[in-house]
Design a protein around this motif. Sequence first.
Motif, mmCIF file in Angstrom:
data_model
loop_
_atom_site.group_PDB
_atom_site.id
_atom_site.type_symbol
_atom_site.label_atom_id
_atom_site.label_comp_id
_atom_site.label_asym_id
_atom_site.label_seq_id
_atom_site.Cartn_x
_atom_site.Cartn_y
_atom_site.Cartn_z
ATOM 1 N N LYS A 42 -24.521 -4.978 -19.810
ATOM 2 C CA LYS A 42 -23.175 -5.422 -20.185
ATOM 3 C C LYS A 42 -23.120 -6.089 -21.556
ATOM 4 O O LYS A 42 -22.050 -6.242 -22.124
ATOM 5 N N THR A 78 -19.242 5.562 -17.153
ATOM 6 C CA THR A 78 -19.991 4.457 -17.745
ATOM 7 C C THR A 78 -20.186 3.400 -16.679
ATOM 8 O O THR A 78 -19.256 3.083 -15.946
ATOM 9 N N LYS A 79 -21.380 2.880 -16.571
ATOM 10 C CA LYS A 79 -21.668 1.863 -15.572
ATOM 11 C C LYS A 79 -22.598 0.815 -16.151
ATOM 12 O O LYS A 79 -23.344 1.094 -17.100
ATOM 13 N N GLU A 80 -22.576 -0.343 -15.538
ATOM 14 C CA GLU A 80 -23.493 -1.397 -15.962
ATOM 15 C C GLU A 80 -24.845 -1.207 -15.284
ATOM 16 O O GLU A 80 -24.925 -1.038 -14.072
ATOM 17 N N GLU A 130 -14.469 -1.395 -18.415
ATOM 18 C CA GLU A 130 -14.805 0.025 -18.286
ATOM 19 C C GLU A 130 -13.692 0.935 -18.795
ATOM 20 O O GLU A 130 -13.953 1.927 -19.457
ATOM 21 N N HIS A 133 -15.696 -2.073 -13.747
ATOM 22 C CA HIS A 133 -17.078 -2.414 -14.049
ATOM 23 C C HIS A 133 -17.181 -3.133 -15.373
ATOM 24 O O HIS A 133 -16.254 -3.207 -16.123
ATOM 25 N N PHE A 134 -18.355 -3.675 -15.630
ATOM 26 C CA PHE A 134 -18.681 -4.494 -16.786
ATOM 27 C C PHE A 134 -18.013 -5.864 -16.678
ATOM 28 O O PHE A 134 -18.564 -6.855 -17.081
ATOM 29 N N HIS A 139 -18.094 -7.863 -10.599
ATOM 30 C CA HIS A 139 -18.628 -7.049 -9.512
ATOM 31 C C HIS A 139 -18.306 -7.728 -8.194
ATOM 32 O O HIS A 139 -18.229 -8.931 -8.095
#
Lengths: 331, 331
Positions: free
Chosen positions: A97, A127-129, B11, B324-325, B328
């Motif tokens: 992140k 896109t993902k962390e 995201e 996301h980012f 969570h």
Amino acid sequence: MVVKKLSDIGERAAIRRIEGILTKEKNTSGIGDDCATIDLGNEYLLVTTDMISQRTHIPKQMTPYQMGWFLVAINLSDVAAKGGIPLGVVCSFGLPKTTSEVFLTDLTRGADACAVTFGTTIVGGDTKETADITLCGTAFGRVKKTEFMARTGTRLGDIVAVTGTLGKASVGYYALQQKHPAKKLTHGLLEPAPRLREGRLLAQLRCVSSSMDISDGLSSSLYQLQELNGVGFEIKKNTLPLDPGFSVLSTTRTKIDASALALHFGGDYELLVTMSPDMFETAQKTLQKQGCKLTAIGSVTKKRDIILVDGGKKTTLANKGYEHFKKHFFP
Amino acid sequence: MVVKKLSDIGERAAIRRIEGILTKEKNTSGIGDDCATIDLGNEYLLVTTDMISQRTHIPKQMTPYQMGWFLVAINLSDVAAKGGIPLGVVCSFGLPKTTSEVFLTDLTRGADACAVTFGTTIVGGDTKETADITLCGTAFGRVKKTEFMARTGTRLGDIVAVTGTLGKASVGYYALQQKHPAKKLTHGLLEPAPRLREGRLLAQLRCVSSSMDISDGLSSSLYQLQELNGVGFEIKKNTLPLDPGFSVLSTTRTKIDASALALHFGGDYELLVTMSPDMFETAQKTLQKQGCKLTAIGSVTKKRDIILVDGGKKTTLANKGYEHFKKHFFP
């Protein structure tokens, strides 16, 4: 009880374990070729996926642009190896992140540039962390069934040939180590060119009896082809098309064995093909006319081993290659 | 100069940045729908990819089998949302090298089971070493152009409907928190069912004006649909098909607002669709006959906002969702 770890068994054994579990459907190929094939009537849909991660595949000198390019290139290489026309690529970016926005845009630009350069586009993604940079690409393409080039089909007496030159990735690796000023020397390692044009030309000629890309290394790929087809190979060391970049590297500080690197280093996204000797000249000329290179490096033999012929000397070729979980080139 | 991090922009902004960079081709859709579409003549090839990682998506109670199932399910859900027939799935497993062989085989079994349960197979994949567990799936399917259900196309006066029940993922989350003995309560969270059958039935009826899955949360999905289509929605709170699992959860220790969770929690792999009011009854009955559920939850309005009607009270629906980012659910 000993619990086996993936680091004990290596990537190929892991893939065999997976293969043993998966349910197979009639109209699809099993895993174990460069691409999966789905029956679409007269054509196959080709699908391939490759993941790269900071820990194992991304040298620290690789720019975000190059990471994007690389991700797309290695997937398109699998489509090329089957004679396919690419239809599109999807990319998933797993990023910490704290990643900067500029990193993301450069990464995307590199992926886009590679796709467009080779006649296709990025059609989607995610896109993902993640903890480390982990990038996953999936390329898909189409090929007429009559033009599909499988890994199986090698025939006794066939010529063994490779596209392009060998050892480019190792040249790039040593150029980085030696801090060589010519950035272009690193392109084979950091911005490889998938051999889509070569793959299509060979597919249209219908001359190829078996084909795969040699990203795992030439020797490793030869051993995979040998095992799949139950044949042997005789490879002539002096015919290996060594990359001209070798001549520019300094050999004073580092001992560089170009042939050994061409055979074992891996990371060259060239195609390894077999074909009937009476087709070779036509194939070579057809590729040449389009600025592409095809070199005969040996022949298919009956005895199930792989022999390296070095002048009058014959030795069994070592089976070395880049296998994940067990070791990395870039620790 | 402030360097923006992905954690600052989130995201969706990251995806918009990517969208601005990518080259578009005529015969493909842009990104921004559940699946990318590739023109195959009378049909579209559908492609979708989703990445999940230990850090953001995998609750610690999720077994390796469930991780495999989940990865395949969330990708198939995107194919379902477009009315597609799945053709296959490829999976890339990024795993730490200390991962046990049993983990890998269980992971594979879960992925295989989900694919087979929903009429398809895993046709290929990749395994790589990564710092954290990072799994990437790509599903592809086909759909007649006349049956394709896009995100765009919402018409004024349409009914807004959802498949199945809402809040299953949140029920699973609280069941885990409360250590509830009924394992089945966690299935909505850990082993979701992609709505492929519902998607196909709706597609064959050609009744749907727009469709998407609500994995990001119902409210978040409504806002995405609203923005894309330049319309508004009026959602009736008392019509939301709340998951029956809510009634089993303990409310003594935890305050549980079922409607709020159904609207905002996310992780429900249901389809959100709009259709003409005169088609709704037929659609509902057709699904019912196959054991599937479709519930009208509101209507499409002219004013570009989203109103939640709770008895006589009208409020603007909050736009919350799993992005996301930025945050969570499973820290």
